[in-house]
Structure formats: structure tokens, C-alpha cells
Write an enzyme that holds these catalytic residues in place. Sequence first.
Site, short mmCIF file in Angstrom:
data_model
loop_
_atom_site.label_atom_id
_atom_site.label_comp_id
_atom_site.label_asym_id
_atom_site.label_seq_id
_atom_site.Cartn_x
_atom_site.Cartn_y
_atom_site.Cartn_z
CE LYS A 129 -4.31 -1.32 2.25
NZ LYS A 129 -5.16 -1.14 3.44
CD GLU A 171 -0.58 -0.75 13.35
OE1 GLU A 171 -1.05 -1.84 13.00
OE2 GLU A 171 -1.10 0.34 13.05
CG ASN A 231 -8.26 -2.06 7.80
OD1 ASN A 231 -7.15 -1.54 7.76
ND2 ASN A 231 -8.96 -2.34 6.72
CG HIS A 238 -8.41 5.14 10.25
ND1 HIS A 238 -8.65 4.15 9.34
CD2 HIS A 238 -7.06 5.27 10.30
CE1 HIS A 238 -7.50 3.68 8.88
NE2 HIS A 238 -6.53 4.34 9.45
P1 NAD Z 1 7.08 8.28 10.56
O1 NAD Z 1 7.49 7.79 9.25
O2 NAD Z 1 6.57 9.69 10.64
O3 NAD Z 1 8.30 8.11 11.58
C1 NAD Z 1 8.13 8.56 12.92
C2 NAD Z 1 9.29 9.46 13.35
O4 NAD Z 1 10.43 8.64 13.62
C3 NAD Z 1 9.75 10.46 12.30
O5 NAD Z 1 10.05 11.67 12.92
C4 NAD Z 1 11.01 9.80 11.72
O6 NAD Z 1 11.90 10.74 11.18
C5 NAD Z 1 11.57 9.16 12.94
N1 NAD Z 1 12.42 8.00 12.73
C6 NAD Z 1 12.34 7.05 11.78
N2 NAD Z 1 13.22 6.07 12.03
C7 NAD Z 1 13.90 6.42 13.14
C8 NAD Z 1 14.93 5.80 13.91
N3 NAD Z 1 15.36 4.58 13.62
N4 NAD Z 1 15.41 6.45 14.99
C9 NAD Z 1 14.91 7.66 15.35
N5 NAD Z 1 13.91 8.29 14.70
C10 NAD Z 1 13.41 7.66 13.60
O7 NAD Z 1 5.93 7.37 11.22
P2 NAD Z 1 5.64 5.80 11.19
O8 NAD Z 1 4.92 5.53 12.45
O9 NAD Z 1 6.82 5.00 10.86
O10 NAD Z 1 4.62 5.65 9.96
C11 NAD Z 1 3.38 6.29 9.97
C12 NAD Z 1 2.89 6.39 8.53
O11 NAD Z 1 2.75 5.07 8.01
C13 NAD Z 1 1.55 7.06 8.38
O12 NAD Z 1 1.61 7.99 7.33
C14 NAD Z 1 0.59 5.93 8.01
O13 NAD Z 1 -0.48 6.35 7.20
C15 NAD Z 1 1.52 5.00 7.29
N6 NAD Z 1 1.09 3.60 7.28
C16 NAD Z 1 1.09 2.96 6.08
C17 NAD Z 1 0.73 1.63 6.03
C18 NAD Z 1 0.79 0.90 4.73
O14 NAD Z 1 0.34 -0.26 4.67
N7 NAD Z 1 1.35 1.49 3.68
C19 NAD Z 1 0.38 0.94 7.20
C20 NAD Z 1 0.41 1.63 8.41
C21 NAD Z 1 0.76 2.96 8.44
N1 GLY Z 2 -2.02 -1.49 7.09
C1 GLY Z 2 -3.15 -2.18 6.57
C2 GLY Z 2 -2.87 -2.87 5.29
O1 GLY Z 2 -1.75 -2.92 4.82
O2 GLY Z 2 -3.77 -3.37 4.70
#
Ligand code: NAD
Ligand code: GLY
Length: 355
Positions: A129, A171, A231, A238
Site C-alpha cells: 500500500k 501494531e 484493520n 481512524h
Molecule cells: P514516521 O514515518 O513519521 O516516523 C516517525 C518518526 O520517527 C519520524 O520523525 C522519523 O523521522 C523518525 N524516525 C524514523 N526512524 C527512526 C529511527 N530509527 N530512529 C529515530 N527516529 C526515527 O511514522 P511511522 O509511524 O513509521 O509511519 C506512519 C505512517 O505510516 C503514516 O503515514 C501511516 O499512514 C503509514 N502507514 C502505512 C501503512 C501501509 O500499509 N502502507 C500501514 C500503516 C501505516
Molecule cells: N495497514 C493495513 C494494510 O496494509 O492493509
Amino acid sequence: VLIGPGLLKQSPELFEKHQVGERLFLISNPLVSRLFTDDLARDLSRNGFNVVSLQFPDGEKFKNLQTVENIYTDLIDQGADRSITLVAVGGGVTGDVVGFVASTFLRGVRYIQIPTTLLSQVDSSVGGKTGVNHQEGKNLIGAFYQPYLVCADTETLLTLPQREFQSGAYEVLKYGLIGDLEFFNLIASSMKDIQNRTQTVLTDVVRRCCEVKVAIVSSDETEKGLRRILNFGHTFGHALEAVTQFKLLTHGEAIGYGMLAATHLSISKGYLDASSGQRIIDCVRSIGSLPSLESVLIEDILQAMKRDKKRAEDQNVFVLLRSIGNPIISTNIQRKNLIEAWERAKESAQIEVAD
Ligand code: NAD
Ligand code: GLY
């Protein structure tokens, strides 16, 4: 999907072995660049790869079409052609943006995910995704587009701030609840080691989460049916993110609350027995404290649910549990059950702190 401690340092050999191509564009944000990408770029260049590093600013608010456009421009300026490989280094924001760029640039180029948050290692980097936010809502623009390789180095999690790590842990728990009882038991009994970021335990847990996700996505890539169980906790989650303007809660914390609400709904619908419900609540609480949501009104949550993009035929879709590891999709939930589940979820989230 490769998982384990120290994989980043092995990237030149791994990239060669998996034939990822010679021309690489590493894309990350300034923070992650300082921590990992600069060293990675140097190691890859020394080993004969042609490497260009690109950056966009840190934060969910930069997960938008403007960032995508900027990356296209950089790629065009660098003379990128279809033989390139994009490498997303960072959390879910970076992975989602880079995956979307890869799905559309020159009608599709190869990309690799190097997830560096717990959330991205167990969830967003796997399953294809990709996408960005629109001012009218989160993840409204995107594509299903699978990465060529995912390389999750569990040592990168050592620098992750506690709150971000905790968010990923919700998660992780989700996979135990939708996956199987044995995995849930492992998560519940290893929570201290997970929190301490013990590498052997983290490697095992991330691997098992990815196995659960891969099995689901392999049978339903575009979320027509089974994939919806990923989900779990997200219908409330959400809505909570939306009513708190994406500021008060991290995504994982919203899912933590959402899983509590879904557990209470599962009990009140007569699907789940109370003692399993209590085990789930105890496990959510063992991850840490959740921000207080006392000021959030249930009417606002219910309104936000009406704008959920996964709503079908005027009904919200809920993932509930018949037992731990045995999810069920439910749409016919009454308002009074939702109100009661939310009250119970808030009570369950409260952790007494001893003097
Ligand atoms: P993020 O990418 O914003 O990272 C969180 C913070 O951690 C940021 O400030 C980043 O710079 C920092 N960071 C990253 N790696 C680090 C490390 N090793 N050490 C220190 N800091 C670090 O947030 P996230 O929680 O990783 O991802 C959230 C995003 O993922 C949302 O946009 C959400 O919609 C998306 N998401 C996508 C899917 C999918 O299936 N594609 C599933 C769940 C969530
Ligand atoms: N994070 C939900 C999905 O990948 O379907």
C-alpha cells in the site's frame, strides 16, 4: 523480506545478491539521513553502486502530492530512467511516499523499503500500500505497488524515541490478535524484552508479524475481503485520529484505543468471552500509558466514522474477535453498543500510577 540486526551494514552484499540494479536513489528525511542514510550511501558507493541521496522534510504533513512532485523533479533533473531503483529509508511516511513515486514515475520503477520504525517494519513496508494524503483526508491518493525488496534492520530501532516505539508495539499486538493465539501468548509473555528492544526477540516478533501480513496480502492484495482484518482497531482508531486533528495521538496510539473498543464490542456482541477480553486489555495496558481522551466527545467520534473511506453501504465495517486469533468482519453495530464500547475503552486505557 529480510529481517534481522545489522542488515544495513550488509546492504552492499545483499543488494548485489538480490540484483537490485546499479543506479540507486536513496530517499529519506534529514533526521534519518544523519542516523543511517549518509553511511549507507557511502558504503554503497564504495562498493560500486551509483548512488544519489534525496531528502524531504520530516513529518506526516509532508506526505502529500507536493513532495511527490518535488521528488519527480529531482529524478528528472538527475536523468533518471526506468533502470533506477528507489530506496526508501525511514518510517511509514517515507515508505508510503517513495512507494507512490515508484508506482507512477515513468509508469513504474523498482523500489526497496528499508523501514526504520517498528510500525514500518511490521506493517507499512510490507504489502504494497503506497500513497499520500489529500487536504480532505488521509491516504486518499495511492496505489497498490509491491516493493522489490524489504530490508528491516532491527538495530535501527535502538534510536527510535520511546513513544514511536510504543506506537509500533500496538501494531505488533494487532498481529497477535488477528494472527493466532500462540503468537499472542508470545507477545504477551515477551513484552518486557520487546520494550527493551532485545534483538533476538525483536527479530522473531517482526518476522512473525510480517508472516501474518504476507499470508493475508498474498491471498487478497487489493483488500476485497480478507485483507480487511488488518484493520482491527482501525474503525475507532481512524475516527480518533481525525477528531484529534492528527495531533494528539500517534497512529499506533489511536489503534491501541481502537483495539480496546473493538475488544469491548466483541464482548458485548457475544462473540468474545470476558476472560479473553481481559487478557487483551491487560496486554494493551502493558505496552504503556495512552494519552487521555476525556475531552473527546463520542458524538464527534461517530460523525468521524461516517466519513471513514472503508464505509460500505452506509455501514461502518468493524473487525471484531470471536476469540484471540480468530477475527470476524461485522457491520451491523448499533449506536448504543458503540457508545458503551467507547466508555469501556476509556476506562480500560486508564493505568493507575502508584505513589
Ligand atoms: P514516521 O514515518 O513519521 O516516523 C516517525 C518518526 O520517527 C519520524 O520523525 C522519523 O523521522 C523518525 N524516525 C524514523 N526512524 C527512526 C529511527 N530509527 N530512529 C529515530 N527516529 C526515527 O511514522 P511511522 O509511524 O513509521 O509511519 C506512519 C505512517 O505510516 C503514516 O503515514 C501511516 O499512514 C503509514 N502507514 C502505512 C501503512 C501501509 O500499509 N502502507 C500501514 C500503516 C501505516
Ligand atoms: N495497514 C493495513 C494494510 O496494509 O492493509
